[in-house]
Design a protein around this motif. Sequence first.
Motif, mmCIF file in Angstrom:
data_model
loop_
_atom_site.group_PDB
_atom_site.id
_atom_site.type_symbol
_atom_site.label_atom_id
_atom_site.label_comp_id
_atom_site.label_asym_id
_atom_site.label_seq_id
_atom_site.Cartn_x
_atom_site.Cartn_y
_atom_site.Cartn_z
ATOM 1 N N LYS A 45 83.697 26.917 33.156
ATOM 2 C CA LYS A 45 83.053 27.523 34.315
ATOM 3 C C LYS A 45 83.911 27.356 35.566
ATOM 4 N N SER A 46 84.578 26.227 35.687
ATOM 5 C CA SER A 46 85.409 25.977 36.864
ATOM 6 C C SER A 46 86.813 26.567 36.703
ATOM 7 N N SER A 47 87.372 26.500 35.489
ATOM 8 C CA SER A 47 88.738 27.018 35.303
ATOM 9 C C SER A 47 88.787 28.542 35.299
ATOM 10 N N LEU A 48 87.634 29.190 35.073
ATOM 11 C CA LEU A 48 87.555 30.660 35.102
ATOM 12 C C LEU A 48 86.656 31.127 36.245
ATOM 13 N N SER A 49 86.504 30.311 37.268
ATOM 14 C CA SER A 49 85.507 30.558 38.311
ATOM 15 C C SER A 49 85.780 31.828 39.119
ATOM 16 N N ILE A 50 87.035 32.188 39.314
ATOM 17 C CA ILE A 50 87.335 33.384 40.112
ATOM 18 C C ILE A 50 86.758 34.627 39.433
ATOM 19 N N PHE A 51 86.934 34.715 38.125
ATOM 20 C CA PHE A 51 86.403 35.864 37.388
ATOM 21 C C PHE A 51 84.876 35.865 37.423
ATOM 22 N N PHE A 52 84.272 34.696 37.199
ATOM 23 C CA PHE A 52 82.809 34.619 37.212
ATOM 24 C C PHE A 52 82.244 34.920 38.596
ATOM 25 N N ASN A 53 82.893 34.431 39.641
ATOM 26 C CA ASN A 53 82.411 34.692 41.001
ATOM 27 C C ASN A 53 82.527 36.168 41.359
ATOM 28 N N SER A 54 83.537 36.815 40.787
ATOM 29 C CA SER A 54 83.677 38.256 41.006
ATOM 30 C C SER A 54 82.479 39.006 40.441
ATOM 31 N N LEU A 55 82.025 38.599 39.253
ATOM 32 C CA LEU A 55 80.848 39.227 38.655
ATOM 33 C C LEU A 55 79.596 38.948 39.484
ATOM 34 N N LYS A 56 79.450 37.704 39.933
ATOM 35 C CA LYS A 56 78.279 37.353 40.730
ATOM 36 C C LYS A 56 78.245 38.123 42.036
ATOM 37 N N SER A 57 79.406 38.304 42.665
ATOM 38 C CA SER A 57 79.454 39.019 43.945
ATOM 39 C C SER A 57 79.081 40.484 43.793
ATOM 40 N N ARG A 58 79.170 40.994 42.567
ATOM 41 C CA ARG A 58 78.814 42.391 42.318
ATOM 42 C C ARG A 58 77.385 42.534 41.823
ATOM 43 N N GLY A 59 76.604 41.450 41.922
ATOM 44 C CA GLY A 59 75.174 41.529 41.628
ATOM 45 C C GLY A 59 74.769 41.142 40.232
ATOM 46 N N PHE A 60 75.669 40.545 39.451
ATOM 47 C CA PHE A 60 75.319 40.150 38.087
ATOM 48 C C PHE A 60 74.733 38.741 38.076
ATOM 49 N N ASP A 61 73.785 38.550 37.186
ATOM 50 C CA ASP A 61 73.152 37.249 37.008
ATOM 51 C C ASP A 61 73.722 36.627 35.730
ATOM 52 N N LEU A 62 74.522 35.567 35.881
ATOM 53 C CA LEU A 62 75.211 34.952 34.747
ATOM 54 C C LEU A 62 74.437 33.750 34.233
ATOM 55 N N ASP A 63 74.229 33.706 32.930
ATOM 56 C CA ASP A 63 73.563 32.581 32.280
ATOM 57 C C ASP A 63 74.594 31.901 31.371
ATOM 58 N N PHE A 64 75.072 30.714 31.785
ATOM 59 C CA PHE A 64 76.106 29.994 31.034
ATOM 60 C C PHE A 64 75.464 29.094 29.991
ATOM 61 N N LYS A 65 75.972 29.173 28.765
ATOM 62 C CA LYS A 65 75.474 28.305 27.694
ATOM 63 C C LYS A 65 76.620 27.975 26.749
ATOM 64 N N LEU A 66 76.491 26.821 26.081
ATOM 65 C CA LEU A 66 77.443 26.490 25.023
ATOM 66 C C LEU A 66 77.185 27.379 23.823
ATOM 67 N N ALA A 67 78.240 27.752 23.134
ATOM 68 C CA ALA A 67 78.096 28.680 22.015
ATOM 69 C C ALA A 67 77.318 28.094 20.848
ATOM 70 N N ASP A 68 77.230 26.757 20.776
ATOM 71 C CA ASP A 68 76.468 26.139 19.686
ATOM 72 C C ASP A 68 75.123 25.619 20.152
ATOM 73 N N ASP A 69 74.651 26.093 21.297
ATOM 74 C CA ASP A 69 73.337 25.692 21.816
ATOM 75 C C ASP A 69 72.255 26.056 20.796
ATOM 76 N N PRO A 70 71.442 25.095 20.361
ATOM 77 C CA PRO A 70 70.430 25.387 19.333
ATOM 78 C C PRO A 70 69.310 26.314 19.809
ATOM 79 N N LYS A 71 69.241 26.584 21.110
ATOM 80 C CA LYS A 71 68.179 27.446 21.634
ATOM 81 C C LYS A 71 68.682 28.854 21.953
ATOM 82 N N LEU A 72 69.877 29.183 21.484
ATOM 83 C CA LEU A 72 70.441 30.506 21.784
ATOM 84 C C LEU A 72 69.595 31.616 21.182
ATOM 85 N N ALA A 73 69.355 32.660 21.970
ATOM 86 C CA ALA A 73 68.653 33.854 21.490
ATOM 87 C C ALA A 73 68.986 35.011 22.412
#
Length: 439
Positions: A45-73
């Motif tokens: 999240k921090s090492s790719l923050s510029i790309f993620f912040n670019s998406l947020k600034s354009r109105g996107f709502d980002l939900d970050f999760k680990l790929a092996d999160d047992p609650k993924l759906a």
Amino acid sequence: MARINFSVLTILSVTLLLPVLSLSFSPDSPSDRRLLVLLDDLSLKSSLSIFFNSLKSRGFDLDFKLADDPKLALQRYGQYLYDGLILFSPSIERFGGALDLAAVLDFVDSGHDLIIAADSSASDLIKSVATECGVDFDEDPSALVIDHKSYAVAGTEGDHTLIAADDFIESDVLLGKNKIEAPVLFKGIAHSLNAANTLVLKVLSASPSAYSANPSSKLSSPPSLTGSSISLLSVIQARNNARIMITGSLDMFSNRIFRSSVQKAGSPKKYDKSGNEQFVTELSKWVFHERGHLKAVNLRHNKAGETDEPAMYRIKDDLDFSVEIYEWSGKSWEPYVANDVQVQFYMMSPYVLKTLSNDKKGLYHTSFKVPDVYGVFQFKVEYNRLGYTSLLLSKQIPVRPFRHNEYERFITAAFPYYGASFTMMAGFFIFSFVYLYHK
């Protein structure tokens, strides 16, 4: 009492979930979209923050999760919770929760968007997702893209795996109107396009001198992927207008690469900043339908000189046809201007094919004469252009022949037959007169 409390809790949970479900993507208003970002490690999240912040600034709502999160759906109660999926988890062997390969493919088949970034640690699962989308990564797990001519001077490290690539696709709708001046830095694995999939496009290609191999060992046989057949980044627009971006370099999105200076080997020009940030930002706008997203509305037709749409036409009627086409600019709908939109008057095959004129305000129109064939026709607009969502509109209309009292009383083409008939009658009259009175 316990049963009543359980029912109340169920109603409350569904009520609280409804606002989340209502964020689903609407083709008529592609904004306020919710993205699921799956990571191998939350430190990304921090090492790719510029790309993620670019998406947020354009109105996107980002939900970050680990790929092996047992609650993924991706969906709940039959409704998708997200409009786009970003897989920045190249090494994941198995997704957590209810997410698996089939769920990701169903997500795309439902018209949602996907970004996949792999690297040298790419798992079979990530490669399988890419393969299903029409892209094949190099089967050698230790192979990287190597280029001894187009490498980045600042990061040679002796193996020339940090490539300065500038072979972009020529498309303003994909990469924006502003030209990307600086080369894009790429370090990762190669992929090729499946020849059977005609929907895949190479956006960033390797140079003719590139090849895919293990940089730490000598070549014992010719590499399977070489030259311009290597794609560094590819995109797919499915027939349902879902968009996918696939690359073999997760580092391409990193802050470090965004801020790096770049100088291509053999070039005297050095850039203070790589082209990566502009490249992936502009491409993400296309992937998430901020550009190249069309809609067609108000398809109308009527007889020439009239305004009401008839229930049917008669053969040889003169008619007017119009449709409005708009493009989403990221904030609002703007008139789409093009000179290659056509309409077909169709029954089994096109009887009329006309290119539509436009008023540069979104209105496309034309006029033509109904063919001298009756039956059930369709007005059909099929529009497919590189980088744009496809349009398919049709409206059915019957065409009838002339009624018995609608034909001309005397048809010009029949004058010889009229003359022959009257000539025969006159001849019979003269013959009868001569026969009867001149013995």
